[in-house]
Design a protein around this motif. Structure first.
Motif, PDB file in Angstrom:
ATOM      1  N   VAL A 156       5.744   6.630   1.203  1.00 48.02           N
ATOM      2  CA  VAL A 156       6.028   5.644   2.230  1.00 48.02           C
ATOM      3  C   VAL A 156       5.280   4.379   1.832  1.00 48.02           C
ATOM      4  O   VAL A 156       4.073   4.399   1.642  1.00 48.02           O
ATOM      5  N   VAL A 157       6.005   3.272   1.683  1.00 45.76           N
ATOM      6  CA  VAL A 157       5.395   2.023   1.267  1.00 45.76           C
ATOM      7  C   VAL A 157       5.339   1.085   2.465  1.00 45.76           C
ATOM      8  O   VAL A 157       6.344   0.827   3.106  1.00 45.76           O
ATOM      9  N   MET A 164       0.856  -1.164   0.000  1.00 46.95           N
ATOM     10  CA  MET A 164       0.000   0.000   0.000  1.00 46.95           C
ATOM     11  C   MET A 164       0.904   1.229   0.000  1.00 46.95           C
ATOM     12  O   MET A 164       1.898   1.268   0.705  1.00 46.95           O
ATOM     13  N   THR A 165       0.570   2.217  -0.804  1.00 45.58           N
ATOM     14  CA  THR A 165       1.346   3.443  -0.851  1.00 45.58           C
ATOM     15  C   THR A 165       0.580   4.531  -0.122  1.00 45.58           C
ATOM     16  O   THR A 165      -0.589   4.765  -0.411  1.00 45.58           O
ATOM     17  N   LEU A 166       1.240   5.167   0.824  1.00 44.79           N
ATOM     18  CA  LEU A 166       0.639   6.282   1.546  1.00 44.79           C
ATOM     19  C   LEU A 166       1.328   7.562   1.106  1.00 44.79           C
ATOM     20  O   LEU A 166       2.541   7.644   1.085  1.00 44.79           O
TER      21      LEU A 166
END
Length: 128
Positions: free
Chosen positions: A14-15, A2-4
């Motif tokens: 932030v991965v 998930m990428t934030l």
């Protein structure tokens, strides 16, 4: 994964890796009355491997780089995310979903499934 990205398009990403999720891009969710029984049967008959299980209400199976989720039939209380009904096929045995799996030897896969008692809807056949 998930990428934030809460800082906008020019910020560093932030991965976060989720180890409970396989790295496939699509995972169908198949609904069964008895997830444990379905999990055992799908692994024995079709060669899936159990990857993860949460009690007897949810499981992940994988096969040759693909994955499916097994979920129990249930009704979610109103007001909760995903509220509504998740039902197994009615009447039992009614075709409600199918999963296409690429295998190296279709005849051997077919024979294994048939010999283990799978209901065969169509035997393998060649197409031009």
């Amino acid at each position: 994964m998930m990428t934030l990205d809460s800082q906008g398009p020019e910020s560093e990403e932030v991965v976060i890796e989720n180890r409970t999720m396989p790295s496939v891009s699509l995972m169908p969710v198949l609904i069964y009355e008895d997830v444990g029984e379905a999990c055992e049967w799908l692994c024995r008959v079709f060669g899936f491997r159990e990857r993860w299980r949460a009690g007897n209400h949810r499981a992940q199976l994988e096969i040759d780089g693909g994955a499916v989720v097994l979920g129990e039939a249930r009704e979610s209380p109103a007001g909760e995310p995903g509220a509504g009904m998740t039902l197994a096929p009615e009447p039992p045995g009614r075709l409600s979903h199918s999963v296409l799996v690429r295998v190296a030897d279709a005849e051997a896969h077919f024979e294994q499934a048939r010999d283990c008692g799978a209901e065969i809807l169509q035997a393998p056949k060649d197409f031009p």
